[in-house]
Design a protein around this motif. Structure first.
Motif, PDB file in Angstrom:
ATOM      1  N   ARG A   6      27.368  26.178  84.246  1.00  0.00           N
ATOM      2  CA  ARG A   6      27.398  25.782  82.701  1.00  0.00           C
ATOM      3  C   ARG A   6      28.682  25.752  82.140  1.00  0.00           C
ATOM      4  NH1 ARG A   6      22.485  28.420  80.027  1.00  0.00           N
ATOM      5  NH2 ARG A   6      23.734  30.230  80.466  1.00  0.00           N
ATOM      6  N   ILE A   7      29.571  26.350  82.386  1.00  0.00           N
ATOM      7  CA  ILE A   7      30.980  26.496  81.915  1.00  0.00           C
ATOM      8  C   ILE A   7      31.566  25.152  82.274  1.00  0.00           C
ATOM      9  CG2 ILE A   7      32.886  27.532  81.646  1.00  0.00           C
ATOM     10  CD1 ILE A   7      31.392  30.226  81.171  1.00  0.00           C
ATOM     11  N   SER A   8      31.446  25.144  83.823  1.00  0.00           N
ATOM     12  CA  SER A   8      32.520  24.132  84.548  1.00  0.00           C
ATOM     13  C   SER A   8      32.016  22.960  84.077  1.00  0.00           C
ATOM     14  CB  SER A   8      32.136  24.328  85.854  1.00  0.00           C
ATOM     15  OG  SER A   8      32.766  23.287  86.787  1.00  0.00           O
ATOM     16  N   SER A  13      33.241  17.851  80.475  1.00  0.00           N
ATOM     17  CA  SER A  13      32.605  16.946  79.598  1.00  0.00           C
ATOM     18  C   SER A  13      33.750  16.410  78.525  1.00  0.00           C
ATOM     19  CB  SER A  13      31.518  17.619  78.576  1.00  0.00           C
ATOM     20  OG  SER A  13      31.828  18.409  77.901  1.00  0.00           O
ATOM     21  N   PRO A  14      33.645  15.326  78.084  1.00  0.00           N
ATOM     22  CA  PRO A  14      34.362  15.026  77.020  1.00  0.00           C
ATOM     23  C   PRO A  14      34.882  15.997  75.887  1.00  0.00           C
ATOM     24  CG  PRO A  14      33.004  12.949  77.187  1.00  0.00           C
ATOM     25  CD  PRO A  14      32.349  14.351  78.108  1.00  0.00           C
ATOM     26  N   ARG A  15      33.931  16.553  75.239  1.00  0.00           N
ATOM     27  CA  ARG A  15      34.204  17.644  74.266  1.00  0.00           C
ATOM     28  C   ARG A  15      34.701  18.747  75.118  1.00  0.00           C
ATOM     29  NH1 ARG A  15      35.746  19.336  69.772  1.00  0.00           N
ATOM     30  NH2 ARG A  15      34.663  21.288  69.049  1.00  0.00           N
ATOM     31  N   GLY A  16      34.632  19.001  76.252  1.00  0.00           N
ATOM     32  CA  GLY A  16      35.213  20.431  76.886  1.00  0.00           C
ATOM     33  C   GLY A  16      36.917  19.789  76.840  1.00  0.00           C
ATOM     34  N   GLN A  18      38.602  17.940  75.216  1.00  0.00           N
ATOM     35  CA  GLN A  18      38.966  17.962  73.865  1.00  0.00           C
ATOM     36  C   GLN A  18      39.507  19.226  73.653  1.00  0.00           C
ATOM     37  OE1 GLN A  18      36.241  16.309  71.165  1.00  0.00           O
ATOM     38  NE2 GLN A  18      36.892  14.348  71.438  1.00  0.00           N
ATOM     39  N   LEU A  19      38.624  20.106  73.901  1.00  0.00           N
ATOM     40  CA  LEU A  19      38.901  21.783  73.584  1.00  0.00           C
ATOM     41  C   LEU A  19      40.223  22.153  74.378  1.00  0.00           C
ATOM     42  CD1 LEU A  19      35.471  23.182  73.066  1.00  0.00           C
ATOM     43  CD2 LEU A  19      37.142  22.889  71.368  1.00  0.00           C
ATOM     44  N   VAL A  20      40.053  21.705  75.749  1.00  0.00           N
ATOM     45  CA  VAL A  20      41.371  22.383  76.546  1.00  0.00           C
ATOM     46  C   VAL A  20      42.477  21.681  76.014  1.00  0.00           C
ATOM     47  CG1 VAL A  20      41.876  21.939  78.682  1.00  0.00           C
ATOM     48  CG2 VAL A  20      39.718  22.452  78.566  1.00  0.00           C
ATOM     49  N   ASP A  21      42.360  20.473  75.841  1.00  0.00           N
ATOM     50  CA  ASP A  21      43.671  19.651  75.312  1.00  0.00           C
ATOM     51  C   ASP A  21      44.208  20.464  73.947  1.00  0.00           C
ATOM     52  OD1 ASP A  21      43.713  17.855  77.342  1.00  0.00           O
ATOM     53  OD2 ASP A  21      42.817  16.428  76.170  1.00  0.00           O
ATOM     54  N   ARG A  22      43.207  20.773  73.064  1.00  0.00           N
ATOM     55  CA  ARG A  22      43.640  21.381  71.852  1.00  0.00           C
ATOM     56  C   ARG A  22      44.311  22.978  72.268  1.00  0.00           C
ATOM     57  NH1 ARG A  22      39.378  23.454  67.088  1.00  0.00           N
ATOM     58  NH2 ARG A  22      41.340  24.601  65.828  1.00  0.00           N
ATOM     59  N   GLY A  23      43.543  23.575  72.936  1.00  0.00           N
ATOM     60  CA  GLY A  23      43.998  24.879  73.420  1.00  0.00           C
ATOM     61  C   GLY A  23      45.490  24.705  73.948  1.00  0.00           C
ATOM     62  N   ARG A  24      45.779  23.705  74.974  1.00  0.00           N
ATOM     63  CA  ARG A  24      47.086  23.621  75.270  1.00  0.00           C
ATOM     64  C   ARG A  24      48.126  23.348  74.287  1.00  0.00           C
ATOM     65  NH1 ARG A  24      45.195  20.314  80.674  1.00  0.00           N
ATOM     66  NH2 ARG A  24      44.610  22.085  81.697  1.00  0.00           N
ATOM     67  N   ARG A  25      47.774  22.302  73.511  1.00  0.00           N
ATOM     68  CA  ARG A  25      48.720  22.100  72.302  1.00  0.00           C
ATOM     69  C   ARG A  25      48.929  23.343  71.327  1.00  0.00           C
ATOM     70  NH1 ARG A  25      45.418  17.451  71.708  1.00  0.00           N
ATOM     71  NH2 ARG A  25      44.429  18.661  69.570  1.00  0.00           N
ATOM     72  N   GLU A  26      47.877  24.207  71.420  1.00  0.00           N
ATOM     73  CA  GLU A  26      48.115  25.335  70.431  1.00  0.00           C
ATOM     74  C   GLU A  26      48.901  26.341  71.180  1.00  0.00           C
ATOM     75  OE1 GLU A  26      47.354  26.261  67.203  1.00  0.00           O
ATOM     76  OE2 GLU A  26      46.606  24.020  67.111  1.00  0.00           O
ATOM     77  N   LEU A  27      48.749  26.432  72.317  1.00  0.00           N
ATOM     78  CA  LEU A  27      49.578  27.608  73.451  1.00  0.00           C
ATOM     79  C   LEU A  27      50.913  27.016  73.411  1.00  0.00           C
ATOM     80  CD1 LEU A  27      47.260  28.292  76.001  1.00  0.00           C
ATOM     81  CD2 LEU A  27      48.018  29.834  74.141  1.00  0.00           C
ATOM     82  N   ALA A  28      51.262  25.697  73.076  1.00  0.00           N
ATOM     83  CA  ALA A  28      52.777  25.307  73.128  1.00  0.00           C
ATOM     84  C   ALA A  28      53.611  25.531  72.063  1.00  0.00           C
ATOM     85  CB  ALA A  28      52.747  23.787  73.456  1.00  0.00           C
ATOM     86  N   LYS A  29      52.967  26.194  70.943  1.00  0.00           N
ATOM     87  CA  LYS A  29      53.570  26.302  69.670  1.00  0.00           C
ATOM     88  C   LYS A  29      54.205  27.698  69.920  1.00  0.00           C
ATOM     89  CE  LYS A  29      50.440  23.632  66.692  1.00  0.00           C
ATOM     90  NZ  LYS A  29      49.436  23.663  65.621  1.00  0.00           N
TER      91      LYS A  29
END
Length: 48
Positions: A6-8, A13-16, A18-29
């Motif tokens: 289910r996690i995979s 999914s598109p929402r997943g 989006q969350l992965v991209d947001r996490g990467r942006r946050e970790l880059a700060k």
């Protein structure tokens, strides 16, 4: 479905994505990297 399946599925999914991209942006700060380093230091000192 197992939890891992289910996690995979969610992460593909598109929402997943989006969350992965947001996490990467946050970790880059730099301020978030510093927080993570402090957290890791606290965790490692507790284990001793």
């Amino acid at each position: 479905m197992s939890l891992m399946q289910r996690i995979s599925t969610f992460l593909r999914s598109p929402r997943g994505q989006q969350l992965v991209d947001r996490g990467r942006r946050e970790l880059a700060k730099p301020e978030n990297q510093q927080r993570l380093k402090q957290f890791a230091t606290r965790l490692s000192s507790r284990r001793r």
